[in-house]
Design an enzyme around this catalytic site. Structure first.
Site, mmCIF file in Angstrom:
data_model
loop_
_atom_site.group_PDB
_atom_site.id
_atom_site.type_symbol
_atom_site.label_atom_id
_atom_site.label_comp_id
_atom_site.label_asym_id
_atom_site.label_seq_id
_atom_site.Cartn_x
_atom_site.Cartn_y
_atom_site.Cartn_z
ATOM 1 N N TYR A 71 0.846 -1.375 -0.068
ATOM 2 C CA TYR A 71 0.136 -0.096 -0.091
ATOM 3 C C TYR A 71 0.844 1.206 0.017
ATOM 4 O O TYR A 71 0.395 2.278 -0.540
ATOM 5 C CB TYR A 71 -1.150 0.078 1.179
ATOM 6 C CG TYR A 71 -2.161 -0.717 0.804
ATOM 7 C CD1 TYR A 71 -2.241 -2.417 1.344
ATOM 8 C CD2 TYR A 71 -3.296 -0.443 0.222
ATOM 9 C CE1 TYR A 71 -3.135 -3.062 0.946
ATOM 10 C CE2 TYR A 71 -4.376 -1.275 -0.281
ATOM 11 C CZ TYR A 71 -4.337 -2.607 -0.062
ATOM 12 O OH TYR A 71 -5.396 -3.442 -0.322
ATOM 13 N N ASP A 108 -8.245 6.019 -5.412
ATOM 14 C CA ASP A 108 -7.100 7.034 -5.375
ATOM 15 C C ASP A 108 -7.650 8.306 -5.196
ATOM 16 O O ASP A 108 -6.693 9.234 -5.366
ATOM 17 C CB ASP A 108 -6.538 6.720 -7.007
ATOM 18 C CG ASP A 108 -7.856 6.841 -8.119
ATOM 19 O OD1 ASP A 108 -7.662 6.169 -8.948
ATOM 20 O OD2 ASP A 108 -8.529 7.794 -8.087
ATOM 21 N N HIS A 123 -15.220 1.356 -2.170
ATOM 22 C CA HIS A 123 -14.067 0.704 -1.688
ATOM 23 C C HIS A 123 -13.203 1.400 -0.804
ATOM 24 O O HIS A 123 -12.045 0.756 -0.589
ATOM 25 C CB HIS A 123 -13.346 -0.199 -2.937
ATOM 26 C CG HIS A 123 -14.018 -0.948 -3.694
ATOM 27 N ND1 HIS A 123 -13.866 -1.701 -5.056
ATOM 28 C CD2 HIS A 123 -15.435 -1.792 -3.299
ATOM 29 C CE1 HIS A 123 -14.892 -2.215 -5.196
ATOM 30 N NE2 HIS A 123 -15.775 -2.583 -4.441
ATOM 31 N N CYS A 131 -7.339 1.689 12.365
ATOM 32 C CA CYS A 131 -7.017 0.815 13.409
ATOM 33 C C CYS A 131 -7.257 -0.689 13.099
ATOM 34 O O CYS A 131 -8.716 -0.836 12.775
ATOM 35 C CB CYS A 131 -7.401 0.853 14.896
ATOM 36 S SG CYS A 131 -6.894 -0.262 15.871
HETATM 37 C C1 BV8 Z 1 -18.506 -7.996 -0.117
HETATM 38 C C2 BV8 Z 1 -10.184 -1.928 -2.685
HETATM 39 C C3 BV8 Z 1 -19.851 -9.221 1.407
HETATM 40 C C4 BV8 Z 1 -8.576 -2.670 -2.028
HETATM 41 C C5 BV8 Z 1 -11.142 -3.725 -4.072
HETATM 42 C C6 BV8 Z 1 -20.574 -12.756 -5.487
HETATM 43 C C7 BV8 Z 1 -20.018 -13.374 -6.420
HETATM 44 C C8 BV8 Z 1 -18.730 -13.819 -6.417
HETATM 45 C C9 BV8 Z 1 -17.972 -13.252 -5.445
HETATM 46 C C10 BV8 Z 1 -18.347 -12.430 -4.323
HETATM 47 C C11 BV8 Z 1 -19.702 -12.186 -4.662
HETATM 48 N N1 BV8 Z 1 -19.955 -11.084 -3.552
HETATM 49 C C12 BV8 Z 1 -18.748 -10.922 -2.879
HETATM 50 C C13 BV8 Z 1 -17.932 -11.691 -3.522
HETATM 51 C C14 BV8 Z 1 -16.420 -11.623 -3.082
HETATM 52 C C15 BV8 Z 1 -15.774 -10.564 -3.773
HETATM 53 C C16 BV8 Z 1 -15.676 -10.530 -5.016
HETATM 54 O O1 BV8 Z 1 -16.473 -9.979 -5.747
HETATM 55 N N2 BV8 Z 1 -14.813 -11.346 -5.347
HETATM 56 C C17 BV8 Z 1 -14.253 -11.170 -6.978
HETATM 57 C C18 BV8 Z 1 -12.901 -11.056 -7.215
HETATM 58 C C19 BV8 Z 1 -15.236 -12.709 -7.677
HETATM 59 N N3 BV8 Z 1 -16.430 -9.292 -3.023
HETATM 60 C C20 BV8 Z 1 -16.168 -8.656 -1.817
HETATM 61 O O2 BV8 Z 1 -15.389 -9.489 -1.021
HETATM 62 C C21 BV8 Z 1 -16.879 -7.662 -1.490
HETATM 63 N N4 BV8 Z 1 -17.125 -7.642 -0.173
HETATM 64 O O3 BV8 Z 1 -19.183 -8.455 -0.978
HETATM 65 O O4 BV8 Z 1 -19.014 -8.239 1.198
HETATM 66 C C22 BV8 Z 1 -19.462 -10.660 1.088
HETATM 67 C C23 BV8 Z 1 -17.905 -10.814 1.459
HETATM 68 C C24 BV8 Z 1 -17.673 -12.235 1.062
HETATM 69 C C25 BV8 Z 1 -18.551 -13.248 0.440
HETATM 70 C C26 BV8 Z 1 -19.934 -12.832 0.155
HETATM 71 C C27 BV8 Z 1 -20.090 -11.436 0.638
HETATM 72 C C28 BV8 Z 1 -15.611 -6.201 -1.372
HETATM 73 C C29 BV8 Z 1 -14.974 -6.041 -2.794
HETATM 74 C C30 BV8 Z 1 -13.856 -4.904 -2.547
HETATM 75 C C31 BV8 Z 1 -12.450 -5.303 -3.075
HETATM 76 N N5 BV8 Z 1 -11.740 -3.989 -2.640
HETATM 77 N N6 BV8 Z 1 -10.557 -2.381 -3.808
HETATM 78 C C32 BV8 Z 1 -7.362 -2.157 -2.715
HETATM 79 O O5 BV8 Z 1 -7.671 -1.328 -3.666
HETATM 80 O O6 BV8 Z 1 -6.533 -2.160 -2.458
HETATM 81 S S1 BV8 Z 1 -11.570 -4.121 -5.591
HETATM 82 C C33 BV8 Z 1 -10.435 -3.681 -6.581
HETATM 83 O O7 BV8 Z 1 -10.512 -4.589 -7.548
HETATM 84 C C34 BV8 Z 1 -10.646 -2.550 -7.276
HETATM 85 O O8 BV8 Z 1 -11.309 -1.597 -6.549
HETATM 86 C C35 BV8 Z 1 -11.585 -2.818 -8.603
HETATM 87 O O9 BV8 Z 1 -13.014 -2.614 -8.318
HETATM 88 C C36 BV8 Z 1 -11.306 -4.352 -8.569
HETATM 89 C C37 BV8 Z 1 -10.901 -4.864 -9.953
HETATM 90 O O10 BV8 Z 1 -9.562 -4.204 -10.132
HETATM 91 P P1 BV8 Z 1 -9.387 -3.945 -11.817
HETATM 92 O O11 BV8 Z 1 -9.704 -4.950 -12.587
HETATM 93 O O12 BV8 Z 1 -7.928 -3.200 -11.789
HETATM 94 O O13 BV8 Z 1 -10.196 -2.592 -11.970
HETATM 95 P P2 BV8 Z 1 -11.544 -2.958 -12.743
HETATM 96 O O14 BV8 Z 1 -12.332 -4.010 -12.343
HETATM 97 O O15 BV8 Z 1 -12.063 -1.719 -12.486
HETATM 98 O O16 BV8 Z 1 -11.024 -3.331 -14.285
HETATM 99 C C38 BV8 Z 1 -10.124 -2.378 -15.113
HETATM 100 C C39 BV8 Z 1 -11.023 -2.166 -16.213
HETATM 101 O O17 BV8 Z 1 -10.609 -1.146 -16.912
HETATM 102 C C40 BV8 Z 1 -10.858 -3.436 -17.208
HETATM 103 O O18 BV8 Z 1 -12.189 -3.727 -17.771
HETATM 104 C C41 BV8 Z 1 -9.998 -2.719 -18.409
HETATM 105 O O19 BV8 Z 1 -10.383 -3.329 -19.761
HETATM 106 C C42 BV8 Z 1 -10.665 -1.187 -18.382
HETATM 107 N N7 BV8 Z 1 -9.736 -0.124 -18.800
HETATM 108 C C43 BV8 Z 1 -8.178 -0.174 -18.680
HETATM 109 N N8 BV8 Z 1 -7.974 0.890 -19.308
HETATM 110 C C44 BV8 Z 1 -8.781 1.664 -19.679
HETATM 111 C C45 BV8 Z 1 -10.363 0.917 -19.383
HETATM 112 N N9 BV8 Z 1 -11.281 1.304 -19.701
HETATM 113 C C46 BV8 Z 1 -11.371 2.583 -20.272
HETATM 114 N N10 BV8 Z 1 -10.402 3.347 -20.578
HETATM 115 C C47 BV8 Z 1 -9.385 3.027 -20.406
HETATM 116 N N11 BV8 Z 1 -8.115 3.491 -20.435
#
Ligand code: BV8
Length: 245
Positions: A71, A108, A123, A131
């Site tokens: 981080y 960010d 997020h 803490c």
């Molecule tokens: C929760 C902070 C209750 C930390 C982040 C249901 C089904 C399956 C899984 C789950 C579900 N419910 C919950 C889950 C578990 C989990 C989850 O979703 N897992 C995934 C991996 C399957 N979710 C959670 O745990 C959430 N909590 O639901 O609580 C719960 C808990 C457990 C179990 C059930 C319920 C909390 C999720 C928050 C995680 N924290 N960030 C940190 O930053 O360090 S998420 C983090 O990753 C980012 O914030 C972002 O949202 C995510 C993905 O990252 P990236 O891929 O980089 O970003 P993004 O997705 O936005 O993709 C980039 C995109 O931009 C691409 O498509 C690319 O093509 C495009 N792009 C690139 N350049 C450009 C562009 N587009 C346009 N212009 C450009 N120039």
């Protein structure tokens, strides 16, 4: 409606007629500011780690120093980043439509730097410290080498972001879900639409009749169900969109 720009007329009409626009952004919106997305290969030392593994309470408990260093590296990188034209276009759109709800998955702070107000940081925020034991907000420990300690209980501090497996802060979740029910345009911008619960918001908006737009470099799981897809860089597409609306 034909337009002098490459933006589909249906999108321009939808935005011109919109009362409430819902904007969900992901890391892609900050990519042109030099902030790597989770999918981008992390740089240098961090290339050997999977962010999905590091951004968890389990990783922090197992090795707080490692997670804190990751981080700290991200803070140093983001601190040098500037908003790009995509961020500014979103700020401008909010001035052109009656009501906008801006939910960002990014940590960010670049939307705020670009002048957007009422940003819902779904997020959390990279520059906030909490803490790990009590969850209380703490003065930002900046970029200390070692994991800083809580002034109240002596426990480790952690970044004020939401890790995988942690619940979304109630206020952010309530605000995000409430706005889905009354938006007439839903814009998913720069997100891979794979992180829940944010990944489910577009379907909720579509189910109540909103026009769903996706702006992304690539296809995502959302793409096949969006009404209008604009493929390309948000920093290029959004300013053009604003000029046309
Ligand atoms: C929760 C902070 C209750 C930390 C982040 C249901 C089904 C399956 C899984 C789950 C579900 N419910 C919950 C889950 C578990 C989990 C989850 O979703 N897992 C995934 C991996 C399957 N979710 C959670 O745990 C959430 N909590 O639901 O609580 C719960 C808990 C457990 C179990 C059930 C319920 C909390 C999720 C928050 C995680 N924290 N960030 C940190 O930053 O360090 S998420 C983090 O990753 C980012 O914030 C972002 O949202 C995510 C993905 O990252 P990236 O891929 O980089 O970003 P993004 O997705 O936005 O993709 C980039 C995109 O931009 C691409 O498509 C690319 O093509 C495009 N792009 C690139 N350049 C450009 C562009 N587009 C346009 N212009 C450009 N120039």
């Amino acid at each position: 409606m034909t337009t002098s720009c490459d933006i589909p007329g249906a999108l321009i009409s939808a935005l011109r007629d919109a009362r409430h626009v819902y904007i969900l952004t992901g890391a892609g919106v900050s990519a042109e500011s030099g902030v790597p997305t989770f999918r981008d290969a992390q740089e240098g030392l961090w290339a050997q780690y999977d962010p999905l593994q590091l951004a968890t309470p389990e990783a922090f408990l197992a090795d707080p120093e490692l997670v804190w260093r990751w981080y700290r590296w991200r803070r140093e990188l983001v601190a040098k980043a500037e908003p790009n034209p995509g961020h500014y276009a979103i700020t401008q759109l909010a001035e052109q439509v009656p009501s906008v709800t801006l939910i960002t998955q990014n940590v960010d702070g670049l939307h705020q730097q670009a002048g957007s107000s009422d940003v819902i940081e779904f997020h959390g925020n990279l520059f906030v410290d909490r803490c790990f034991v009590e969850g209380t907000l703490q003065a930002n420990a900046g970029e200390q080498e070692a994991v800083p300690k809580c002034q109240d209980c002596g426990g480790h501090l952690r970044p004020g972001v939401v890790w995988f497996g942690e619940s979304i802060p109630t206020a952010a979740l309530d605000a995000a879900t409430a706005a889905i029910g009354n938006c007439d345009v839903f814009m998913s911008i720069g997100t891979s639409s794979v992180v829940w619960p944010a990944a489910g918001f577009a379907a909720g908006a579509a189910n109540q009749g909103a026009t769903v737009i996706e702006v992304n470099l690539e296809e995502t799981p959302l793409s096949s169900t969006t009404h209008i897809r604009l493929q390309g860089k948000s920093g290029e597409i959004l300013p053009e969109l604003i000029d046309c609306v």
